[in-house]
Write a protein that holds these residues in place. Structure first.
Motif, PDB file in Angstrom:
ATOM      1  N   ASN A 288     -60.269 -29.984  69.543  1.00 25.03           N
ATOM      2  CA  ASN A 288     -59.083 -29.147  69.717  1.00 25.03           C
ATOM      3  C   ASN A 288     -59.402 -28.049  70.727  1.00 25.03           C
ATOM      4  OD1 ASN A 288     -56.880 -27.432  69.543  1.00 25.03           O
ATOM      5  ND2 ASN A 288     -56.780 -27.476  67.307  1.00 25.03           N
ATOM      6  N   ASP A 289     -58.720 -28.058  71.854  1.00 22.94           N
ATOM      7  CA  ASP A 289     -59.001 -27.081  72.905  1.00 22.94           C
ATOM      8  C   ASP A 289     -58.768 -25.650  72.452  1.00 22.94           C
ATOM      9  OD1 ASP A 289     -59.648 -29.123  74.635  1.00 22.94           O
ATOM     10  OD2 ASP A 289     -57.637 -29.248  75.517  1.00 22.94           O
ATOM     11  N   ASP A 290     -57.950 -25.468  71.419  1.00 21.44           N
ATOM     12  CA  ASP A 290     -57.645 -24.121  70.937  1.00 21.44           C
ATOM     13  C   ASP A 290     -58.598 -23.658  69.830  1.00 21.44           C
ATOM     14  OD1 ASP A 290     -55.470 -23.976  72.675  1.00 21.44           O
ATOM     15  OD2 ASP A 290     -54.135 -24.926  71.205  1.00 21.44           O
ATOM     16  N   SER A 291     -59.607 -24.474  69.518  1.00 19.24           N
ATOM     17  CA  SER A 291     -60.520 -24.098  68.428  1.00 19.24           C
ATOM     18  C   SER A 291     -61.276 -22.826  68.766  1.00 19.24           C
ATOM     19  CB  SER A 291     -61.509 -25.237  68.169  1.00 19.24           C
ATOM     20  OG  SER A 291     -60.864 -26.350  67.604  1.00 19.24           O
ATOM     21  N   ASP A 292     -61.512 -22.049  67.740  1.00 15.97           N
ATOM     22  CA  ASP A 292     -62.240 -20.791  67.878  1.00 15.97           C
ATOM     23  C   ASP A 292     -63.707 -21.024  67.535  1.00 15.97           C
ATOM     24  OD1 ASP A 292     -63.138 -18.229  68.010  1.00 15.97           O
ATOM     25  OD2 ASP A 292     -61.895 -17.454  66.377  1.00 15.97           O
ATOM     26  N   TRP A 293     -64.576 -20.796  68.503  1.00 13.27           N
ATOM     27  CA  TRP A 293     -66.010 -21.005  68.302  1.00 13.27           C
ATOM     28  C   TRP A 293     -66.722 -19.705  67.896  1.00 13.27           C
ATOM     29  CZ3 TRP A 293     -68.754 -25.694  69.995  1.00 13.27           C
ATOM     30  CH2 TRP A 293     -67.874 -26.718  70.402  1.00 13.27           C
ATOM     31  N   THR A 294     -65.947 -18.672  67.643  1.00 15.90           N
ATOM     32  CA  THR A 294     -66.551 -17.370  67.354  1.00 15.90           C
ATOM     33  C   THR A 294     -67.437 -17.417  66.113  1.00 15.90           C
ATOM     34  OG1 THR A 294     -64.603 -16.279  68.290  1.00 15.90           O
ATOM     35  CG2 THR A 294     -66.069 -14.935  66.931  1.00 15.90           C
ATOM     36  N   ALA A 295     -66.976 -18.129  65.073  1.00 16.37           N
ATOM     37  CA  ALA A 295     -67.743 -18.175  63.819  1.00 16.37           C
ATOM     38  C   ALA A 295     -69.124 -18.782  64.048  1.00 16.37           C
ATOM     39  CB  ALA A 295     -66.984 -18.972  62.769  1.00 16.37           C
ATOM     40  N   LEU A 296     -69.212 -19.800  64.904  1.00 15.93           N
ATOM     41  CA  LEU A 296     -70.520 -20.384  65.203  1.00 15.93           C
ATOM     42  C   LEU A 296     -71.379 -19.396  65.970  1.00 15.93           C
ATOM     43  CD1 LEU A 296     -72.535 -22.687  65.261  1.00 15.93           C
ATOM     44  CD2 LEU A 296     -71.342 -23.613  67.263  1.00 15.93           C
ATOM     45  N   GLY A 297     -70.774 -18.714  66.933  1.00  7.34           N
ATOM     46  CA  GLY A 297     -71.528 -17.706  67.685  1.00  7.34           C
ATOM     47  C   GLY A 297     -72.070 -16.610  66.790  1.00  7.34           C
ATOM     48  N   ASP A 298     -71.317 -16.250  65.757  1.00 10.87           N
ATOM     49  CA  ASP A 298     -71.777 -15.204  64.829  1.00 10.87           C
ATOM     50  C   ASP A 298     -72.995 -15.657  64.030  1.00 10.87           C
ATOM     51  OD1 ASP A 298     -69.734 -13.606  65.699  1.00 10.87           O
ATOM     52  OD2 ASP A 298     -68.395 -14.051  64.002  1.00 10.87           O
ATOM     53  N   LYS A 299     -73.114 -16.980  63.797  1.00 14.90           N
ATOM     54  CA  LYS A 299     -74.256 -17.486  63.038  1.00 14.90           C
ATOM     55  C   LYS A 299     -75.523 -17.553  63.890  1.00 14.90           C
ATOM     56  CE  LYS A 299     -71.651 -18.571  59.438  1.00 14.90           C
ATOM     57  NZ  LYS A 299     -71.740 -17.866  58.136  1.00 14.90           N
ATOM     58  N   LEU A 300     -75.351 -17.679  65.210  1.00 13.82           N
ATOM     59  CA  LEU A 300     -76.496 -17.816  66.112  1.00 13.82           C
ATOM     60  C   LEU A 300     -76.951 -16.428  66.529  1.00 13.82           C
ATOM     61  CD1 LEU A 300     -75.133 -20.767  68.261  1.00 13.82           C
ATOM     62  CD2 LEU A 300     -76.847 -20.891  66.463  1.00 13.82           C
ATOM     63  N   ASP A 301     -77.817 -15.858  65.717  1.00 15.84           N
ATOM     64  CA  ASP A 301     -78.192 -14.467  65.922  1.00 15.84           C
ATOM     65  C   ASP A 301     -79.656 -14.278  66.279  1.00 15.84           C
ATOM     66  OD1 ASP A 301     -79.275 -15.235  63.553  1.00 15.84           O
ATOM     67  OD2 ASP A 301     -78.373 -13.655  62.336  1.00 15.84           O
ATOM     68  N   CYS A 302     -80.352 -15.375  66.614  1.00 14.77           N
ATOM     69  CA  CYS A 302     -81.784 -15.272  66.918  1.00 14.77           C
ATOM     70  C   CYS A 302     -81.993 -15.591  68.396  1.00 14.77           C
ATOM     71  CB  CYS A 302     -82.588 -16.233  66.040  1.00 14.77           C
ATOM     72  SG  CYS A 302     -84.370 -16.170  66.351  1.00 14.77           S
ATOM     73  N   SER A 303     -81.913 -14.574  69.229  1.00 16.34           N
ATOM     74  CA  SER A 303     -82.031 -14.797  70.671  1.00 16.34           C
ATOM     75  C   SER A 303     -83.423 -15.257  71.065  1.00 16.34           C
ATOM     76  CB  SER A 303     -81.681 -13.505  71.422  1.00 16.34           C
ATOM     77  OG  SER A 303     -82.534 -12.446  71.009  1.00 16.34           O
ATOM     78  N   ALA A 304     -84.418 -14.973  70.236  1.00 14.82           N
ATOM     79  CA  ALA A 304     -85.790 -15.364  70.563  1.00 14.82           C
ATOM     80  C   ALA A 304     -86.118 -16.776  70.092  1.00 14.82           C
ATOM     81  CB  ALA A 304     -86.773 -14.372  69.933  1.00 14.82           C
ATOM     82  N   CYS A 305     -85.211 -17.382  69.290  1.00 17.33           N
ATOM     83  CA  CYS A 305     -85.482 -18.702  68.739  1.00 17.33           C
ATOM     84  C   CYS A 305     -85.091 -19.801  69.727  1.00 17.33           C
ATOM     85  CB  CYS A 305     -84.692 -18.907  67.436  1.00 17.33           C
ATOM     86  SG  CYS A 305     -85.217 -17.847  66.079  1.00 17.33           S
ATOM     87  N   ILE A 306     -85.727 -20.936  69.582  1.00 20.25           N
ATOM     88  CA  ILE A 306     -85.312 -22.140  70.301  1.00 20.25           C
ATOM     89  C   ILE A 306     -83.983 -22.591  69.716  1.00 20.25           C
ATOM     90  CG2 ILE A 306     -85.908 -24.554  70.753  1.00 20.25           C
ATOM     91  CD1 ILE A 306     -88.878 -23.621  70.352  1.00 20.25           C
ATOM     92  N   ARG A 307     -83.012 -22.873  70.575  1.00 20.09           N
ATOM     93  CA  ARG A 307     -81.676 -23.256  70.121  1.00 20.09           C
ATOM     94  C   ARG A 307     -81.437 -24.728  70.429  1.00 20.09           C
ATOM     95  NH1 ARG A 307     -76.900 -19.291  71.661  1.00 20.09           N
ATOM     96  NH2 ARG A 307     -78.187 -18.005  70.259  1.00 20.09           N
TER      97      ARG A 307
ATOM     98  N   ASP B 200     -68.829 -28.772  76.849  1.00 25.12           N
ATOM     99  CA  ASP B 200     -67.919 -27.827  77.510  1.00 25.12           C
ATOM    100  C   ASP B 200     -67.549 -26.674  76.574  1.00 25.12           C
ATOM    101  OD1 ASP B 200     -67.882 -29.279  79.868  1.00 25.12           O
ATOM    102  OD2 ASP B 200     -66.096 -30.441  79.308  1.00 25.12           O
ATOM    103  N   GLY B 201     -67.312 -26.997  75.287  1.00 20.57           N
ATOM    104  CA  GLY B 201     -66.975 -25.948  74.328  1.00 20.57           C
ATOM    105  C   GLY B 201     -68.106 -24.950  74.146  1.00 20.57           C
ATOM    106  N   LEU B 202     -69.336 -25.453  74.062  1.00 23.18           N
ATOM    107  CA  LEU B 202     -70.498 -24.567  73.929  1.00 23.18           C
ATOM    108  C   LEU B 202     -70.640 -23.682  75.160  1.00 23.18           C
ATOM    109  CD1 LEU B 202     -73.065 -27.125  72.465  1.00 23.18           C
ATOM    110  CD2 LEU B 202     -72.060 -25.183  71.251  1.00 23.18           C
ATOM    111  N   ASN B 203     -70.390 -24.269  76.313  1.00 26.35           N
ATOM    112  CA  ASN B 203     -70.512 -23.516  77.559  1.00 26.35           C
ATOM    113  C   ASN B 203     -69.446 -22.426  77.648  1.00 26.35           C
ATOM    114  OD1 ASN B 203     -71.755 -23.103  80.165  1.00 26.35           O
ATOM    115  ND2 ASN B 203     -69.934 -24.031  81.073  1.00 26.35           N
ATOM    116  N   ALA B 204     -68.211 -22.789  77.319  1.00 30.25           N
ATOM    117  CA  ALA B 204     -67.116 -21.823  77.389  1.00 30.25           C
ATOM    118  C   ALA B 204     -67.314 -20.663  76.424  1.00 30.25           C
ATOM    119  CB  ALA B 204     -65.788 -22.526  77.105  1.00 30.25           C
ATOM    120  N   ALA B 205     -67.938 -20.976  75.261  1.00 27.20           N
ATOM    121  CA  ALA B 205     -68.168 -19.932  74.258  1.00 27.20           C
ATOM    122  C   ALA B 205     -69.434 -19.129  74.535  1.00 27.20           C
ATOM    123  CB  ALA B 205     -68.246 -20.570  72.874  1.00 27.20           C
ATOM    124  N   GLY B 206     -70.158 -19.484  75.593  1.00 31.21           N
ATOM    125  CA  GLY B 206     -71.376 -18.764  75.938  1.00 31.21           C
ATOM    126  C   GLY B 206     -72.535 -19.039  75.005  1.00 31.21           C
TER     127      GLY B 206
END
Length: 529
Positions: free
Chosen positions: A125-144, A160-166
């Motif tokens: 769904n192009d309108d899906s909100d990926w914010t909740a996933l971004g909030d869970k990814l809080d370890c910038s030093a970890c391998i993702r 594309d969705g991961l890229n658009a959500a940064g």
């Protein structure tokens, strides 16, 4: 001999090691699980069969063996509207269902589940909100790591969705499950789509066969033993057989399988990967690109199969009703008709093959003239995968005309009982004359190694964390495999080659046996010893 699923232990029952000493080897079993760096793993398709049956249990076993600790995170993603507690309940039930004979430690499982979270996203769904996933990814030093346990058509949209959500950072990695497309064209589209977001050295195309102990041991046998490598040529080897047999049907996968078939489902990935490792030249090193470059050379040297020779070099089959393990089972068409998602209705037929046998050859200096026979199918006599390297017979027998000498064979069994057997001729003990008998020099993993070793998915998941690419497929490797498979599929279409019925419980149609009999050979069958 049974093996513990717990942390490696000695045969004398030494206690499990704690985090402080988990890199120390036992003097008896010499086993070692080297810790990996902290990671965040996002599993798209987290409620699917693969995640529940394989991925979550594999991660739990690596946690159980203290290969990673509480600094790591596992986040499941699906469109189902579950709470975290709902998801934990589902994976707990699944683990106990899929591993009923494994001791279940409630505390250790609870500690593992503390690392697990869940996010609901409809990735298509192009309108899906990926914010909740971004909030869970809080370890910038970890391998993702993003594991796409989803249909291949979703790979590019997810990237594309991961890229658009940064969320797709320059250090993140993506794992793609097979199949990568259904032909060369669709594979190219997928590779281009994912490649727009992830560099090639951060894309891990997974084939779980490459994580099996015996598959990896194939390279060690070849390149670490002077006994084998000088003989690994057309001068000494008569032919090679590679088989991946299944006793199950397609129940539960009818809609997918009828659009795929055995050629696309098994030959393009599993069997061609085994062929490459068996026939490739020694790589310069164990570097990922060095190994994969040698495998591509094998794929590009495979003899072309065209409309002119496809009938001579391939056999297509489809299982009919029969007996498997003493039970009467339905035929393929009956299973399709019984599936609501299938396009096949009562009275109709399907031309999809559930069995395929192929005779091919690697047309290069080492292998010219050596036939390679590939075989895979559903509802065969048993579940087994193996590579058989048959050597040429001795040039002259000194034991008399009445003594039959069988050729030496190296049999590498991938499943269900991982083993390496070298069949040699020996004198049968006893008086009354000299009698020659075939007997295996037997390395059976369960008997030789008492410490439990990681299964394929466990090993491959940890290799992704470590950044090791050797056991994963490169883009040009996937596309080279599709190029060869597509020509077979096209030749079948042009010649309208029949799909021959075989009774469930048999090892394919009669023409599969005839394929070898024309060359005065037979499919390998382990003799009673």
């Amino acid at each position: 001999m049974s093996k513990s699923r717990s942390t490696p232990h000695t045969q004398t029952g030494a206690p499990a090691r704690g985090p402080a000493d988990m890199s120390v080897k036992s003097e008896q079993d010499q086993s070692e699980f080297v810790p990996v760096a902290p990671f965040e793993m996002v599993i798209f398709g987290g409620t699917g069969d693969l995640a529940r049956r394989k991925l979550i249990p594999s991660l739990y076993h690596r946690f159980l063996d203290r290969q990673f600790d509480s600094k790591s995170r596992i986040i499941a993603v699906s469109r189902s509207d579950y709470s975290r507690d709902d998801y934990i309940k589902k994976i707990t039930e699944a683990f106990q269902s899929f591993h009923p004979n494994e001791p279940f430690d409630q505390k250790t499982w609870a500690d593992f589940c503390k690392l697990v979270d869940y996010v609901a996203i409809d990735v298509m769904n192009d309108d899906s909100d990926w914010t909740a996933l971004g909030d869970k990814l809080d370890c910038s030093a970890c391998i993702r790591i993003f594991y796409l346990a989803m249909p291949p058509r979703m790979y590019a949209p997810i990237a594309d969705g991961l890229n658009a959500a940064g969320l797709a950072t320059p250090q993140s990695r993506v794992v793609l499950e097979k199949p990568i497309g259904k032909d060369y064209e669709s594979a190219e589209i997928i590779n281009n789509g994912v490649g727009r977001v992830f560099d090639e050295n951060r894309i891990y195309r997974i084939d779980h066969y490459l994580g099996k102990e015996t598959v990896q041991n194939l390279m060690v046998l070849r390149f670490a033993n002077i006994l084998f490598e000088p003989l690994w040529t057309r001068e000494s080897i008569d032919h090679i057989q590679i088989t991946a047999a299944e006793s199950i049907g397609v129940a539960g996968r009818e809609a997918y399988y009828d659009k795929s078939g055995a050629l696309r489902d098994m030959v393009q990935n599993h069997l061609l990967q085994l062929l490459c490792l068996t026939c490739m030249e020694p790589p310069d090193s164990l570097d990922g690109d060095a190994i994969r470059t040698e495998k591509i050379k094998v794929l590009k040297a495979l003899r072309p199969i065209t409309p002119d020779n496809v009938a001579s070099f391939t056999v297509r089959g489809q299982y009919a009703p029969g007996q498997v393990d003493g039970e009467t089972v339905e035929g393929y068409i009956d299973e399709l008709i019984g599936d609501d998602n299938s396009d096949i209705k009562d009275g109709e037929q399907s031309l999809t093959e559930t069995f395929v046998a192929i005779k091919t050859e690697v047309e290069n200096w080492r292998w010219a003239g050596v036939p390679i026979y590939l075989r895979t199918g559903k509802r065969m006599s048993g579940r087994f995968s193996e590579i058989v390297v048959q050597f040429k017979p001795v040039p002259h027998s000194v034991f008399g005309a009445g003594t039959k000498l069988n050729p030496n064979r190296l049999v590498i069994r991938l499943q269900p009982d991982e083993s390496v057997n070298l069949w040699v001729e020996i004198k049968e003990p006893g008086a009354g004359g000299l009698r020659v008998k075939s007997w295996p020099l037997d390395l059976t993993y369960d008997e030789a190694f008492t410490t439990r070793y990681p299964d394929a998915y466990e090993r491959l998941l940890m290799d992704v964390v470590r950044g090791r690419l050797a056991l994963f497929m490169r883009r040009d490797e996937v596309e080279a495999a599709w190029t060869w498979v597509d020509q077979i599929q096209d030749a079948w279409s042009q010649t309208q080659q029949n799909v021959q019925p075989y009774p469930a419980g048999a090892d394919g149609p009669g023409d599969a046996q005839h394929l070898l009999e024309l060359d005065k050979r037979t499919w390998w069958s382990r003799p009673d010893v």
